[in-house]
Write an enzyme that holds these catalytic residues in place. Structure first.
Site, PDB file in Angstrom:
ATOM      1  N   LYS A  58       0.838  -1.228   0.000  1.00  0.00           N
ATOM      2  CA  LYS A  58       0.000   0.000   0.000  1.00  0.00           C
ATOM      3  C   LYS A  58       0.858   1.258   0.000  1.00  0.00           C
ATOM      4  O   LYS A  58       0.476   2.267  -0.588  1.00  0.00           O
ATOM      5  CB  LYS A  58      -0.959   0.023   1.195  1.00  0.00           C
ATOM      6  CG  LYS A  58      -0.277   0.091   2.543  1.00  0.00           C
ATOM      7  CD  LYS A  58      -0.762  -0.975   3.458  1.00  0.00           C
ATOM      8  CE  LYS A  58       0.208  -1.249   4.566  1.00  0.00           C
ATOM      9  NZ  LYS A  58       0.105  -2.557   5.140  1.00  0.00           N
ATOM     10  N   GLU A 100      -5.000  -5.981  -4.831  1.00  0.00           N
ATOM     11  CA  GLU A 100      -6.137  -6.179  -3.906  1.00  0.00           C
ATOM     12  C   GLU A 100      -5.692  -6.236  -2.441  1.00  0.00           C
ATOM     13  O   GLU A 100      -6.353  -5.696  -1.559  1.00  0.00           O
ATOM     14  CB  GLU A 100      -6.857  -7.487  -4.275  1.00  0.00           C
ATOM     15  CG  GLU A 100      -8.067  -7.816  -3.430  1.00  0.00           C
ATOM     16  CD  GLU A 100      -9.197  -6.816  -3.596  1.00  0.00           C
ATOM     17  OE1 GLU A 100      -9.782  -6.758  -4.674  1.00  0.00           O
ATOM     18  OE2 GLU A 100      -9.485  -6.077  -2.629  1.00  0.00           O
ATOM     19  N   VAL A 155      -5.226  -3.067   0.467  1.00  0.00           N
ATOM     20  CA  VAL A 155      -6.231  -2.409   1.327  1.00  0.00           C
ATOM     21  C   VAL A 155      -7.073  -3.482   2.000  1.00  0.00           C
ATOM     22  O   VAL A 155      -7.682  -4.325   1.333  1.00  0.00           O
ATOM     23  CB  VAL A 155      -7.163  -1.477   0.504  1.00  0.00           C
ATOM     24  CG1 VAL A 155      -8.212  -0.835   1.398  1.00  0.00           C
ATOM     25  CG2 VAL A 155      -6.359  -0.412  -0.213  1.00  0.00           C
ATOM     26  N   GLY A 197      -6.444  -6.187   3.700  1.00  0.00           N
ATOM     27  CA  GLY A 197      -5.994  -7.589   3.612  1.00  0.00           C
ATOM     28  C   GLY A 197      -6.924  -8.539   2.883  1.00  0.00           C
ATOM     29  O   GLY A 197      -6.973  -8.551   1.652  1.00  0.00           O
ATOM     30  N   GLY A 228       2.124  -8.839  18.982  1.00  0.00           N
ATOM     31  CA  GLY A 228       2.598  -8.818  17.591  1.00  0.00           C
ATOM     32  C   GLY A 228       1.669  -8.059  16.657  1.00  0.00           C
ATOM     33  O   GLY A 228       1.842  -8.096  15.444  1.00  0.00           O
ATOM     34  N   GLU A 264       3.965  -2.822  15.538  1.00  0.00           N
ATOM     35  CA  GLU A 264       5.413  -2.888  15.303  1.00  0.00           C
ATOM     36  C   GLU A 264       6.142  -2.239  16.491  1.00  0.00           C
ATOM     37  O   GLU A 264       5.543  -1.457  17.244  1.00  0.00           O
ATOM     38  CB  GLU A 264       5.772  -2.063  14.063  1.00  0.00           C
ATOM     39  CG  GLU A 264       4.924  -2.342  12.863  1.00  0.00           C
ATOM     40  CD  GLU A 264       5.613  -3.230  11.861  1.00  0.00           C
ATOM     41  OE1 GLU A 264       6.852  -3.242  11.853  1.00  0.00           O
ATOM     42  OE2 GLU A 264       4.912  -3.912  11.105  1.00  0.00           O
ATOM     43  N   LYS A 303      -4.464   3.844   2.622  1.00  0.00           N
ATOM     44  CA  LYS A 303      -5.561   2.984   2.146  1.00  0.00           C
ATOM     45  C   LYS A 303      -6.764   3.813   1.698  1.00  0.00           C
ATOM     46  O   LYS A 303      -7.392   3.499   0.688  1.00  0.00           O
ATOM     47  CB  LYS A 303      -5.947   1.997   3.247  1.00  0.00           C
ATOM     48  CG  LYS A 303      -4.827   0.994   3.515  1.00  0.00           C
ATOM     49  CD  LYS A 303      -5.054   0.225   4.787  1.00  0.00           C
ATOM     50  CE  LYS A 303      -3.946  -0.757   5.063  1.00  0.00           C
ATOM     51  NZ  LYS A 303      -4.036  -1.340   6.413  1.00  0.00           N
ATOM     52  N   GLY A 359      -2.601 -10.328   8.103  1.00  0.00           N
ATOM     53  CA  GLY A 359      -2.299 -11.709   8.488  1.00  0.00           C
ATOM     54  C   GLY A 359      -1.881 -12.520   7.284  1.00  0.00           C
ATOM     55  O   GLY A 359      -2.209 -12.199   6.141  1.00  0.00           O
TER      56      GLY A 359
HETATM   57  N1  LIG Z   1       1.730  -8.802   6.988  1.00  0.00           N
HETATM   58  C1  LIG Z   1       0.493  -8.511   6.645  1.00  0.00           C
HETATM   59  O1  LIG Z   1      -0.468  -8.940   7.266  1.00  0.00           O
HETATM   60  C2  LIG Z   1       0.239  -7.631   5.450  1.00  0.00           C
HETATM   61  C3  LIG Z   1      -1.075  -7.296   5.108  1.00  0.00           C
HETATM   62  C4  LIG Z   1      -1.330  -6.509   3.971  1.00  0.00           C
HETATM   63  C5  LIG Z   1      -0.259  -6.057   3.222  1.00  0.00           C
HETATM   64  N2  LIG Z   1       1.015  -6.378   3.609  1.00  0.00           N
HETATM   65  C6  LIG Z   1       2.114  -5.874   2.772  1.00  0.00           C
HETATM   66  O2  LIG Z   1       2.802  -6.997   2.235  1.00  0.00           O
HETATM   67  C7  LIG Z   1       4.190  -6.699   2.103  1.00  0.00           C
HETATM   68  C8  LIG Z   1       5.013  -7.766   2.830  1.00  0.00           C
HETATM   69  O3  LIG Z   1       4.666  -7.778   4.180  1.00  0.00           O
HETATM   70  P1  LIG Z   1       5.217  -8.951   5.154  1.00  0.00           P
HETATM   71  O4  LIG Z   1       4.486  -8.740   6.435  1.00  0.00           O
HETATM   72  O5  LIG Z   1       5.153 -10.258   4.495  1.00  0.00           O
HETATM   73  O6  LIG Z   1       6.743  -8.512   5.319  1.00  0.00           O
HETATM   74  P2  LIG Z   1       7.918  -9.338   6.018  1.00  0.00           P
HETATM   75  O7  LIG Z   1       7.378 -10.437   6.846  1.00  0.00           O
HETATM   76  O8  LIG Z   1       8.822  -8.357   6.644  1.00  0.00           O
HETATM   77  O9  LIG Z   1       8.670 -10.013   4.772  1.00  0.00           O
HETATM   78  C9  LIG Z   1       9.446  -9.287   3.863  1.00  0.00           C
HETATM   79  C10 LIG Z   1      10.195 -10.287   3.001  1.00  0.00           C
HETATM   80  O10 LIG Z   1      10.874  -9.612   1.974  1.00  0.00           O
HETATM   81  C11 LIG Z   1      12.276  -9.923   2.006  1.00  0.00           C
HETATM   82  N3  LIG Z   1      12.949  -8.664   1.669  1.00  0.00           N
HETATM   83  C12 LIG Z   1      12.710  -7.440   2.183  1.00  0.00           C
HETATM   84  N4  LIG Z   1      13.514  -6.528   1.609  1.00  0.00           N
HETATM   85  C13 LIG Z   1      14.277  -7.190   0.720  1.00  0.00           C
HETATM   86  C14 LIG Z   1      15.300  -6.801  -0.164  1.00  0.00           C
HETATM   87  N5  LIG Z   1      15.709  -5.535  -0.272  1.00  0.00           N
HETATM   88  N6  LIG Z   1      15.864  -7.759  -0.929  1.00  0.00           N
HETATM   89  C15 LIG Z   1      15.475  -9.043  -0.820  1.00  0.00           C
HETATM   90  N7  LIG Z   1      14.508  -9.475  -0.001  1.00  0.00           N
HETATM   91  C16 LIG Z   1      13.919  -8.557   0.775  1.00  0.00           C
HETATM   92  C17 LIG Z   1      12.580 -10.433   3.394  1.00  0.00           C
HETATM   93  O11 LIG Z   1      13.651 -11.361   3.325  1.00  0.00           O
HETATM   94  P3  LIG Z   1      14.139 -12.227   4.594  1.00  0.00           P
HETATM   95  O12 LIG Z   1      13.024 -13.186   4.890  1.00  0.00           O
HETATM   96  O13 LIG Z   1      15.350 -12.929   4.153  1.00  0.00           O
HETATM   97  O14 LIG Z   1      14.359 -11.245   5.698  1.00  0.00           O
HETATM   98  C18 LIG Z   1      11.246 -11.105   3.740  1.00  0.00           C
HETATM   99  O15 LIG Z   1      11.236 -12.418   3.267  1.00  0.00           O
HETATM  100  C19 LIG Z   1       4.355  -5.272   2.627  1.00  0.00           C
HETATM  101  O16 LIG Z   1       4.272  -4.367   1.558  1.00  0.00           O
HETATM  102  C20 LIG Z   1       3.160  -5.103   3.552  1.00  0.00           C
HETATM  103  O17 LIG Z   1       2.753  -3.737   3.682  1.00  0.00           O
HETATM  104  C21 LIG Z   1       1.284  -7.133   4.678  1.00  0.00           C
END
Ligand SMILES: NC(=O)c1ccc[n+]([C@@H]2O[C@H](COP(=O)([O-])OP(=O)(O)OC[C@H]3O[C@@H](n4cnc5c(N)ncnc54)[C@H](OP(=O)(O)O)[C@@H]3O)[C@@H](O)[C@H]2O)c1
Length: 454
Positions: free
Chosen positions: A130, A154, A157, A159, A212, A215, A230, A327
């Site tokens: 986002k 999708e 915004v 999830g 959790g 952050e 969003k 999630g």
């Molecule tokens: N978590 C949620 O519930 C959620 C919901 C909606 C949207 N989002 C969006 O989805 C995206 C991912 O979220 P997430 O929670 O999955 O993040 P996360 O758990 O922090 O995972 C990020 C992943 O990307 C890799 N990474 C980050 N920067 C990198 C780089 N420069 N080069 C190579 N690999 C890199 C990390 O590698 P390593 O594993 O090796 O550290 C990790 O595997 C974000 O844009 C977030 O806003 C998340």
């Protein structure tokens, strides 16, 4: 003889029924994933666990060919062939066999660069980012269009709630007038705790961090920036005009006083961090702010980490979308649904053609015409005539009282809590500025917009 002919005919029909060979027709769709954290792992799980369903729906076999990570040594929560992981983005972006890139690494600079590269190399893109879409969505969508590629987001915004598809397709024939969203699970969890258990802000934040939900640096959530991104995306899609982040008025929850939450409840309101998009006569206003909402409104009952988006359309009337806003699996579900759409578009040969470019001229509503009711808490000297002074001061700015209570404090002071009738934002701001000169002992402790009623 006739029977033989019939037999042969039936045999031919049976042969025809067995044709075409489904296996032979299966097209291989190869995916590269940028990021293997919470969301990337969920995408991996769904693609592997739901392969039969995905094949039946798309007629394609979807495989994950490469996954970009930061560290190859990190312990992963799923069993994965280590050969799939790489730290070199080119292994995904430059691989000519990869058809679709899923960006779930987060951040803006590298994600923007990698997505642009992928699109220029004619790879379709699905992202959950986002931050990126709110700032560079227009630019990247144009690039996708130029290259005949799909770019779907999708998951960016709310999830797991299919709100973008709902707006873009479900309501495509309607004219959206209003959207109200609980778009951030962390702050909704905290406000629910403040309302239900009487906790103060700091205790709620600590609990959200321990669980959790928040952050270590919660700024983006508690200061309303995450929700602002969003509502900017929703505004762009819902009103068919390009909304930028700086057009959203943003106020977070970090200065909320527990007292206000409880006083609001006495008046029949719940305090929620609402993303608000409103369009009247082609003028638009957008904001994210802690807002009191009538208990009878369905959004007032959305508690905990859940998200919800209330949408009002001229023809459809009131609707509400509710579900998990984040999630691993909910977010991955949204991403995989986008993948299914991309694959179906590949089959139909229509990638990059579904985008409706913003076609409305943007007119932001000036403060003088932004009307709202307000909750106002004042601290005053408890002396005769003070109520009259307050009412008089409000009327100078075309404001008036709808409801009011007085609460005694120590040291001859009192709190006056007011719900106003509708007033313009500019009137409220002028009134606020005049309070001190009116009566130096009077202090404005807090104020919030009130949604619903009147
Ligand atoms: N978590 C949620 O519930 C959620 C919901 C909606 C949207 N989002 C969006 O989805 C995206 C991912 O979220 P997430 O929670 O999955 O993040 P996360 O758990 O922090 O995972 C990020 C992943 O990307 C890799 N990474 C980050 N920067 C990198 C780089 N420069 N080069 C190579 N690999 C890199 C990390 O590698 P390593 O594993 O090796 O550290 C990790 O595997 C974000 O844009 C977030 O806003 C998340």
């Amino acid at each position: 003889m006739k029977q033989d002919l019939l037999k042969r005919e039936n045999q031919n029909e049976d042969d025809n029924l067995q044709e075409p060979d489904v296996q032979k027709e299966l097209q291989q769709i190869r995916i590269g994933i940028l990021g293997f954290g919470t969301v990337g792992t969920g995408v991996y799980r769904i693609i592997n666990q739901h392969q039969d369903d995905l094949q039946s729906q798309t007629g394609s076999q979807i495989s994950i060919d490469k996954i970009l990570v930061n560290s190859l040594d990190k312990l992963r929560s799923v069993d994965i062939n280590p050969d799939l992981l790489t730290t070199d983005p080119n292994d995904v972006l430059q691989d000519p066999d990869i058809d679709i890139v899923v960006e779930v690494m987060g951040g803006v600079t590298e994600a923007r660069e990698y997505i642009a590269q992928a699109l220029k190399l004619k790879k379709h893109v699905v992202t959950a980012n986002k931050d990126l879409i709110a700032s560079y969505g227009g630019e990247l969508l144009s690039l996708a269009n130029e290259n005949g590629c799909d770019l779907f987001y999708e998951a960016s915004v709310a999830g797991g709630i299919p709100i973008l598809r709902g707006l873009g397709e479900g309501f495509s024939s309607d004219r959206i007038t209003k959207m109200l969203g609980i778009l951030n699970g962390t702050t909704n969890y905290m406000l629910s705790k403040m309302a239900q258990e009487g906790m103060d802000y700091d205790t709620c934040l600590k609990q959200a961090q321990d669980l959790g939900y928040a952050e270590a640096d919660p700024t983006s959530d508690v200061e309303g920036l995450d929700a602002a991104r969003k509502i900017a995306i929703l505004g762009t899609l819902g009103y068919h005009t390009e909304i930028s982040l700086d057009e959203v008025d943003v106020l977070g929850i970090s200065s909320i006083d527990q007292k206000d939450v409880q006083y609001g409840k006495e008046f029949g309101y719940e305090l929620k961090l609402l993303g608000i998009a409103d369009r009247q006569e082609d003028e638009i206003e957008l904001s994210v702010q802690p807002t009191f909402i009538k208990k009878s409104h369905p959004l007032a009952h959305v508690d905990g980490v859940y998200n919800a988006v209330y949408v009002h359309g001229e023809s459809v009337g009131e609707t509400m979308f509710y579900g998990p806003g984040a999630g691993e699996m909910p977010t991955a579900t949204a991403i995989t649904s986008d993948l299914v759409t991309v694959v179906k578009n590949i089959k139909l040969g229509v990638n990059g053609r579904g985008k409706v470019a913003p076609y409305n001229i943007k007119k932001m509503k000036p403060k003088e015409r932004r009307y709202q009711r307000y909750f106002v808490r004042l601290i005053v000297q408890d002396e005769s005539g003070v109520m009259a002074t307050i009412a008089e001061s409000l009327s100078k700015y075309d404001m008036s009282i709808s409801n009011m209570v007085q609460k005694p404090l120590e040291d001859q002071q009192a709190e006056i809590v007011i719900i106003t009738h509708k007033a313009s934002l500019s009137a409220l701001e002028s009134w606020k500025g005049s309070i001190n000169s009116l009566n130096p002992t009077m202090k404005l402790a807090s104020y919030y917009p009130v949604e619903g009623g009147e």
